[in-house]
Write an enzyme that holds these catalytic residues in place. Structure first.
Site, PDB file in Angstrom:
ATOM      1  N   HIS A  62       0.840  -1.198   0.000  1.00 31.47           N
ATOM      2  CA  HIS A  62       0.000   0.000   0.000  1.00 31.47           C
ATOM      3  C   HIS A  62       0.880   1.255   0.000  1.00 31.47           C
ATOM      4  O   HIS A  62       2.101   1.166   0.196  1.00 31.47           O
ATOM      5  CB  HIS A  62      -0.930   0.020   1.222  1.00 31.47           C
ATOM      6  CG  HIS A  62      -0.225  -0.089   2.527  1.00 31.47           C
ATOM      7  ND1 HIS A  62       0.486   0.941   3.074  1.00 31.47           N
ATOM      8  CD2 HIS A  62      -0.099  -1.125   3.401  1.00 31.47           C
ATOM      9  CE1 HIS A  62       1.006   0.552   4.222  1.00 31.47           C
ATOM     10  NE2 HIS A  62       0.671  -0.705   4.445  1.00 31.47           N
TER      11      HIS A  62
HETATM   12  P1  TYD Z   1      -1.625  -2.753   7.558  1.00 30.41           P
HETATM   13  O1  TYD Z   1      -1.152  -1.350   7.718  1.00 30.41           O
HETATM   14  O2  TYD Z   1      -2.325  -3.118   6.299  1.00 30.41           O
HETATM   15  O3  TYD Z   1      -0.404  -3.756   7.768  1.00 30.41           O
HETATM   16  P2  TYD Z   1       0.978  -3.895   6.964  1.00 30.41           P
HETATM   17  O4  TYD Z   1       1.111  -2.725   6.056  1.00 30.41           O
HETATM   18  O5  TYD Z   1       2.020  -3.903   7.998  1.00 30.41           O
HETATM   19  O6  TYD Z   1       0.955  -5.181   6.236  1.00 30.41           O
HETATM   20  O7  TYD Z   1      -2.537  -3.092   8.819  1.00 30.41           O
HETATM   21  C1  TYD Z   1      -2.988  -4.414   9.072  1.00 30.41           C
HETATM   22  C2  TYD Z   1      -4.213  -4.318   9.983  1.00 30.41           C
HETATM   23  O8  TYD Z   1      -3.867  -3.730  11.240  1.00 30.41           O
HETATM   24  C3  TYD Z   1      -5.333  -3.478   9.406  1.00 30.41           C
HETATM   25  O9  TYD Z   1      -6.562  -4.153   9.683  1.00 30.41           O
HETATM   26  C4  TYD Z   1      -5.290  -2.192  10.171  1.00 30.41           C
HETATM   27  C5  TYD Z   1      -4.663  -2.580  11.489  1.00 30.41           C
HETATM   28  N1  TYD Z   1      -3.820  -1.508  12.048  1.00 30.41           N
HETATM   29  C6  TYD Z   1      -4.251  -0.789  13.131  1.00 30.41           C
HETATM   30  O10 TYD Z   1      -5.368  -1.007  13.667  1.00 30.41           O
HETATM   31  N2  TYD Z   1      -3.442   0.198  13.653  1.00 30.41           N
HETATM   32  C7  TYD Z   1      -2.220   0.465  13.107  1.00 30.41           C
HETATM   33  O11 TYD Z   1      -1.502   1.373  13.611  1.00 30.41           O
HETATM   34  C8  TYD Z   1      -1.786  -0.265  11.969  1.00 30.41           C
HETATM   35  C9  TYD Z   1      -0.460  -0.005  11.307  1.00 30.41           C
HETATM   36  C10 TYD Z   1      -2.610  -1.258  11.466  1.00 30.41           C
END
Ligand code: TYD
Length: 146
Positions: free
Chosen positions: A53
């Site tokens: 992303h």
């Molecule tokens: P995501 O940012 O997509 O993870 P990554 O980029 O590390 O693979 O987040 C994964 C899940 O965690 C998503 O459902 C949102 C949640 N999340 C939070 O609730 N708070 C946060 O600070 C972050 C980074 C993610």
């Protein structure tokens, strides 16, 4: 709009000590923004990929606090893969950079200092949408994605 050249490697101060080294990061003194949130990835199984992303506004500092991983960075025109494996040196990512994290070593920890609270509406999770947005705001560029 950000380009890959805007991504900076940043080394935290290191206080070396025979009892173990110490590093620290302060808002504005080392990280050029106020960090509102810290999150970290750990217990990542072998072969897993995280990220996938970009962010509309959020800026981040990403560091391999323990172990190592790769981060693939993409500005909508070109991409590169960077290996992070030092507890004192990470990457400063501006907004509008697509990132994918993989190749996590066993026991690695990826720590992120973020300029904003968690806001799902700040995410761009569709790569084509990201490329269109990045290119439409950099109309003079014609570099191809590798
Ligand atoms: P995501 O940012 O997509 O993870 P990554 O980029 O590390 O693979 O987040 C994964 C899940 O965690 C998503 O459902 C949102 C949640 N999340 C939070 O609730 N708070 C946060 O600070 C972050 C980074 C993610």
């Amino acid at each position: 709009m950000a380009r890959l050249i805007d991504i900076k490697r940043l080394k935290a101060p290191v206080i070396t000590d025979p009892r173990g080294n110490l590093s620290f990061l302060e808002s504005h003194r080392h990280i050029p923004f106020e960090f509102k949130r810290i999150y970290y990835l750990y217990d990542v199984p072998g072969g897993a990929q995280r990220g996938g992303h970009a962010h509309l506004n959020l800026r981040q500092f990403i560091i391999a606090i323990s172990g190592s991983f790769d981060i693939v960075l993409d500005d909508g025109f070109e991409r590169k893969r960077v290996h992070l494996n030092r507890s004192h040196t990470g990457l400063l990512l501006p907004n509008m950079i697509w990132r994918e994290l993989d190749n996590f070593s066993s026991g690695s920890v990826c720590m992120v200092l973020a300029s904003e609270y968690y806001e799902e509406h700040d995410y761009i999770r569709d790569y084509r949408q990201f490329v269109n947005l990045a290119r439409n705001t950099n109309p003079q560029q014609d570099t191809q994605i590798a």
